[in-house]
Design a protein around this motif. Structure first.
Motif, mmCIF file in Angstrom:
data_model
loop_
_atom_site.group_PDB
_atom_site.id
_atom_site.type_symbol
_atom_site.label_atom_id
_atom_site.label_comp_id
_atom_site.label_asym_id
_atom_site.label_seq_id
_atom_site.Cartn_x
_atom_site.Cartn_y
_atom_site.Cartn_z
ATOM 1 N N ALA A 37 -11.471 -7.285 1.161
ATOM 2 C CA ALA A 37 -12.048 -6.041 0.652
ATOM 3 C C ALA A 37 -11.190 -4.839 1.021
ATOM 4 O O ALA A 37 -11.149 -3.848 0.293
ATOM 5 C CB ALA A 37 -13.464 -5.860 1.192
ATOM 6 N N ARG A 38 -10.492 -4.941 2.167
ATOM 7 C CA ARG A 38 -9.591 -3.866 2.577
ATOM 8 C C ARG A 38 -8.239 -3.958 1.891
ATOM 9 O O ARG A 38 -7.381 -3.093 2.062
ATOM 10 C CB ARG A 38 -9.402 -3.874 4.094
ATOM 11 N N ALA A 39 -8.029 -5.015 1.109
ATOM 12 C CA ALA A 39 -6.892 -5.136 0.186
ATOM 13 C C ALA A 39 -5.537 -4.822 0.808
ATOM 14 O O ALA A 39 -4.808 -3.945 0.352
ATOM 15 C CB ALA A 39 -7.123 -4.252 -1.032
ATOM 16 N N ALA A 99 -1.575 -9.958 4.259
ATOM 17 C CA ALA A 99 -0.377 -9.491 3.555
ATOM 18 C C ALA A 99 -0.428 -9.982 2.106
ATOM 19 O O ALA A 99 0.230 -10.951 1.720
ATOM 20 C CB ALA A 99 0.880 -10.004 4.261
ATOM 21 N N VAL A 100 -1.256 -9.332 1.307
ATOM 22 C CA VAL A 100 -1.462 -9.753 -0.078
ATOM 23 C C VAL A 100 -1.034 -8.637 -1.025
ATOM 24 O O VAL A 100 -0.941 -7.473 -0.641
ATOM 25 C CB VAL A 100 -2.945 -10.103 -0.326
ATOM 26 N N LEU A 107 -8.657 -8.597 -6.319
ATOM 27 C CA LEU A 107 -9.028 -7.188 -6.207
ATOM 28 C C LEU A 107 -7.857 -6.274 -6.554
ATOM 29 O O LEU A 107 -8.002 -5.305 -7.304
ATOM 30 C CB LEU A 107 -9.538 -6.885 -4.792
ATOM 31 N N LEU A 108 -6.671 -6.563 -6.004
ATOM 32 C CA LEU A 108 -5.513 -5.711 -6.286
ATOM 33 C C LEU A 108 -5.044 -5.883 -7.726
ATOM 34 O O LEU A 108 -4.584 -4.927 -8.356
ATOM 35 C CB LEU A 108 -4.382 -6.027 -5.315
ATOM 36 N N LYS A 109 -5.169 -7.112 -8.255
ATOM 37 C CA LYS A 109 -4.812 -7.295 -9.671
ATOM 38 C C LYS A 109 -5.768 -6.502 -10.555
ATOM 39 O O LYS A 109 -5.351 -5.887 -11.548
ATOM 40 C CB LYS A 109 -4.863 -8.775 -10.036
#
Length: 902
Positions: A37-39, A99-100, A107-109
């Motif tokens: 969630a903190r991405a 490290a995503v 989520l980031l996509k």
């Protein structure tokens, strides 16, 4: 590196090379959910403990977290020892992070696709399809209820709303319908999202499904919250019903914007015949079925050829064939004042004319043009686009189907419109000799024109047959009935142009006013502004002299306008004949006239606003004596384009002050994009002024404007700059006001808990400064946030304290707003009698204050409470009173019609 894929938009899951990873115990899955969630940002041990256990962590909490992190590390990277640094789960910033990137976590996509969707609406569907359920749906419900996860759900709902808006604006409602429907099913009480889904359903031909959705949401709101649908959902229902409601006698009147039919129209028989033939062909083909291709007529010719006169006259002849109304817009394509209308602004003005609220008009030309095509689709309307610059200015404004007829006038031949868009060309030159003689005879009488036919022929020749030039000669001749035609012809021989000949016949004072009017940047000018420009108390006789000379027109009583040819001539004279000091003094008086009048209007429209201090106006300036809100709104509406034009024509202080005066008007009308643009101009001026107080205030005001435009992250950035500036100045009140602004950026996404935190901080700062008006505002907003969170018992005392303060301060608008809030709180508590009492007091106060818009809004809510209390007669009385006010103001009443006939 292993091929990894993490998901948190739904179940918390991980895949390695296509195989799902066993994440172990629920606590490990919860830790992973928080990290996702903190991405990619660090998460401290303290935050992990707070999320897992809340306010009552066990003594072993930290050890338990370390154990879960270690097990999670090994699950993600089997064979990893404690000494190995690891690829995915790493120490960072005193905590841990994953490290995503956008290629490894949904989520980031999702956020990346949303950013790209601003320029490609088709990407919205891909972003929304990444959601497989509520965020982190596979962790314990108690943990999933934490704000970090509920904020993700709100992010999803906001994206669905944005996707619906983009699809509707692009005319592609089916593109995201399924994805928005899934989002709406998960947020059953999100009225804004449900309203958008209804519009998508209706736009895809599913009116019955849209109405069924409304009934379903209304039942849920009543059963779960004990309330009725709000204005946005009700308005959506009215819009869905609009095609069915109109034949039954809707009270909405068709748009009718055509200028008056010129009473002196003459000639142009061949062109009228061609136009009538075109119209007949359209009507006898496919217009009634809606299958015709777009019909556009391009009327071109030189300045003064009478293009607008022909277009307006013919439009009136065929207006009854377009029952949905007529739109008219002057595009100012050849304005000598440099006020050529941007196509995006033109699209926005047409949309507002069609009843689209300004705050619903999207940013950007492409989105506005798409929404305009959607709004015109199926309507039988006549659209007159006057004085176009070129094809590029016009093309985005064209309808997409042939149920509308578009007339375009321009000095340009509009070859692109003819070649690529199938426009029918009508070319005007000067009148034929017979047409010109007929015009002069109609104006001057047969006896006068037949007495000296040779001089009449010479006049026609020297005017090149142009109707404007002939009209000026006719005006001069009519004003001097004993002047022989040969003397008129001789006068024309001595001058370069007809305008010069007429100008030199003016009295000296009228000639000076003519020159000075060339300095005015607006399309027309009122008497008071002309008086300030001239520095004279009585200019109406001079304006009358210019009208009688044919050099000026009075299209509506009290407002005067040039033809572009005459404006160019006046502007040229102002810069070549008028001495530089006199010209500068006139410009300063004009600037001060608008600044001081706009300042007065701003204080009337927003009486609680901190004023700016203006220098005394230049001698000879006569600002308009506005006395109430209605006059202030009317003046701002009439002068808005002139005020915008003046923004860049003064020094930086003047620009900043003028931008300040425009804000209440733009805010009232919901002109969110204009408001942002104006505040950006003000910020540029403030940065050059280098006054810390002005700069902090301007960052704050831009933050408010961006909040209204739903650009919350950018708004918070400017609020932060303002907060730092006020802190450096030691200005507690400024800091408090900014805290409230930051809080407002979270309200639209439903993060009322965050808004509440900032309002509480604002209250502390106001109390430290002893600023009672601010304390009252903060208390009222704190109460409002408690109410939105369903905490009506907490909301009540806060709003009651605010009410006492507003009354002690004599702040009637604040008192009215607070009473309205108390009405909503008592409604939420089920106390209909108290709610009705407070709403009635609110109505009475708005009547006293003179704010008819707020009076109508409160009457609608009063009717809602009566209806909820089982008092339909009283509800109808309140709603009809609101409808009467809105009709008087020329505002849409569909929302009320839906209540009265629903």
């Amino acid at each position: 590196m292993a091929d990894m894929w993490f998901t948190v938009l739904g179940p918390v899951r991980v895949w390695r090379s296509g195989a799902e990873v066993d994440l172990g115990a629920p606590q490990q899955r919860a830790v992973l959910a928080l990290l996702l969630a903190r991405a990619g940002h660090p998460v401290s041990l303290t935050e992990i403990v707070d999320v897992l256990w809340g306010e009552s962590p066990p003594a072993t909490a930290v050890n338990a977290v370390h154990r879960s992190l270690g097990l999670l590390r090994r699950a993600l990277e089997p064979g990893l020892t404690n000494r190995d640094p690891g690829r995915w789960l790493v120490r960072s910033g005193g905590g841990y992070r994953l490290a995503v990137g956008a290629d490894t976590v949904d989520l980031l996509k999702f956020r990346t696709l949303l950013g790209q969707a601003r320029t490609d609406a088709t990407l919205f569907r891909g972003a929304l399809d990444l959601w497989q359920g509520p965020a982190a749906s596979t962790i314990a419900a108690e943990i999933r209820s934490r704000p970090v996860f509920s904020a993700l759900d709100r992010e999803y709902e906001a994206a669905a709303r944005a996707a619906a808006d983009a699809a509707l604006a692009a005319g592609l409602p089916g593109l995201v319908l399924a994805a928005v429907e899934r989002a709406a099913d998960r947020a059953a009480l999100d009225e804004s999202l449900q309203a958008r889904l209804m519009l998508l359903l209706a736009a895809t031909g599913q009116q019955a499904a849209a109405l069924h959705r409304f009934d379903k949401v209304r039942a849920s709101l009543h059963d779960d919250l004990g309330i009725d649908p709000g204005p946005e959902l009700t308005a959506a229902r009215a819009r869905v019903l609009r095609p069915a409601m109109q034949p039954a006698g809707s009270t909405e009147r068709p748009v009718a914007q055509l200028p008056p039919d010129p009473s002196s129209f003459t000639g142009r028989r061949p062109q009228l015949a061609a136009l009538s033939l075109l119209t007949g062909d359209v009507l006898t083909s496919d217009l009634l079925t809606g299958d015709a291709s777009p019909s556009t007529v391009a009327i071109s010719g030189p300045a003064g050829a009478g293009k607008t006169t022909l277009a307006v006259h013919w439009a009136h002849q065929v207006a009854d064939r377009y029952p949905d109304g007529q739109l008219y817009l002057d595009l100012h394509g050849f304005s000598p004042a440099g006020q050529v209308m941007d196509p995006a602004e033109a699209a926005a003005r047409l949309l507002e004319s069609l009843g689209v609220p300004p705050h619903r008009v999207p940013a950007g030309l492409d989105a506005r043009a798409a929404l305009l095509r959607t709004e015109l689709a199926g309507r039988r309307m006549l659209v007159l686009l006057d004085n176009a610059r070129d094809t590029a200015q016009v093309r985005p404004l064209l309808p997409g189907t042939g149920t509308c007829l578009v007339l375009v006038t321009s000095r340009d031949r509009l070859a692109g419109l003819i070649a690529s868009d199938g426009a029918t060309p009508i070319t005007l030159g000067g009148f034929t000799p017979d047409e010109a003689r007929h015009l002069l005879t109609r104006r001057l009488g047969t006896a006068r024109t037949t007495a000296d036919p040779g001089s009449v022929d010479e006049i026609i020749s020297r005017c090149d047959g142009l109707p404007l030039a002939l009209a000026i000669v006719a005006a001069r001749a009519a004003a001097h009935p004993h002047l022989p035609m040969r003397d008129l012809a001789a006068g024309l021989r001595r001058e370069r142009t007809v305008p010069a000949w007429s100008y030199h016949a003016l009295t000296a004072t009228a000639a000076r006013l003519f020159r000075l009017l060339g300095l005015h940047p607006g399309a027309d000018i009122p008497v008071a502004a002309a008086a300030s420009l001239a520095g004279a108390g009585r200019v109406r006789p001079l304006l009358g002299e210019l009208v009688r000379a044919g050099l000026l027109a009075e299209p509506v009583p009290g407002r005067f306008a040039f033809h572009d040819v005459l404006r160019s001539y006046a502007t040229e004279l102002a810069h070549t004949v008028e001495p530089d000091p006199d010209r500068s003094a006139a410009t300063a008086r004009l600037r001060d006239h608008y600044l001081h009048t706009a300042h007065r209007a701003a204080l009337l429209l927003a009486p609680g606003r901190d004023p700016v201090t203006l220098a005394a106006p230049e001698p000879g300036t006569t600002p308009e004596p506005l006395t109430d809100q209605d006059r202030a709104m009317a003046w701002c509406t009439a002068e808005h384009r002139t005020l915008q034009a003046l923004l860049d024509r003064g020094d930086d202080l003047h620009t900043w002050q003028l931008a300040w005066t425009l804000d209440p008007f733009q805010r009232r009308l919901g002109r969110v994009h204009d408001r942002v643009a104006t505040r950006r101009t003000a910020l540029t001026a403030a940065e050059r002024l280098a006054d810390p107080a002005v700069l902090a205030r301007t960052h704050r005001d831009l933050g408010h404007a961006l909040t209204g435009a739903d650009r919350q992250a950018e708004a918070r950035a400017h609020f932060t700059c303002a907060l730092d500036g006020y802190a450096d100045l030691g200005d507690l009140v400024g800091q408090a006001t900014v805290e409230r602004g930051i809080g407002a950026t979270y309200t639209g996404s439903g993060q009322y808990d965050k808004t509440l935190q900032h309002c509480l901080r604002a209250e502390e700062l106001y109390r430290a400064a002893g600023h009672r008006p601010g304390i009252a505002q903060a208390l009222n907003e704190i109460g409002s946030m408690h109410a939105k969170l369903g905490e009506f018992r907490l909301a009540l005392p806060r709003c009651e304290q605010a009410l006492a303060l507003f009354r002690a301060l004599g702040d009637r608008p604040g008192e009215a707003a607070c009473l309205a809030g108390l009405g909503g709180i008592h409604h939420g508590l089920g106390d209909h009698a108290r709610a009705i009492e407070h709403y009635q007091q609110t109505v009475d106060l708005w009547v006293t204050v003179g704010d008819r818009g707020e009076e109508a809004a409160t009457l609608i809510r009063l009717g809602d409470v009566h209806d909820d209390a089982g008092e339909p007669d009283a509800a109808g009385t309140a709603w009809r009173a609101a409808r009467s006010i809105l009709r008087e103001a020329g505002r849409p009443t569909a929302e009320i019609e839906a209540r009265l006939h629903g």
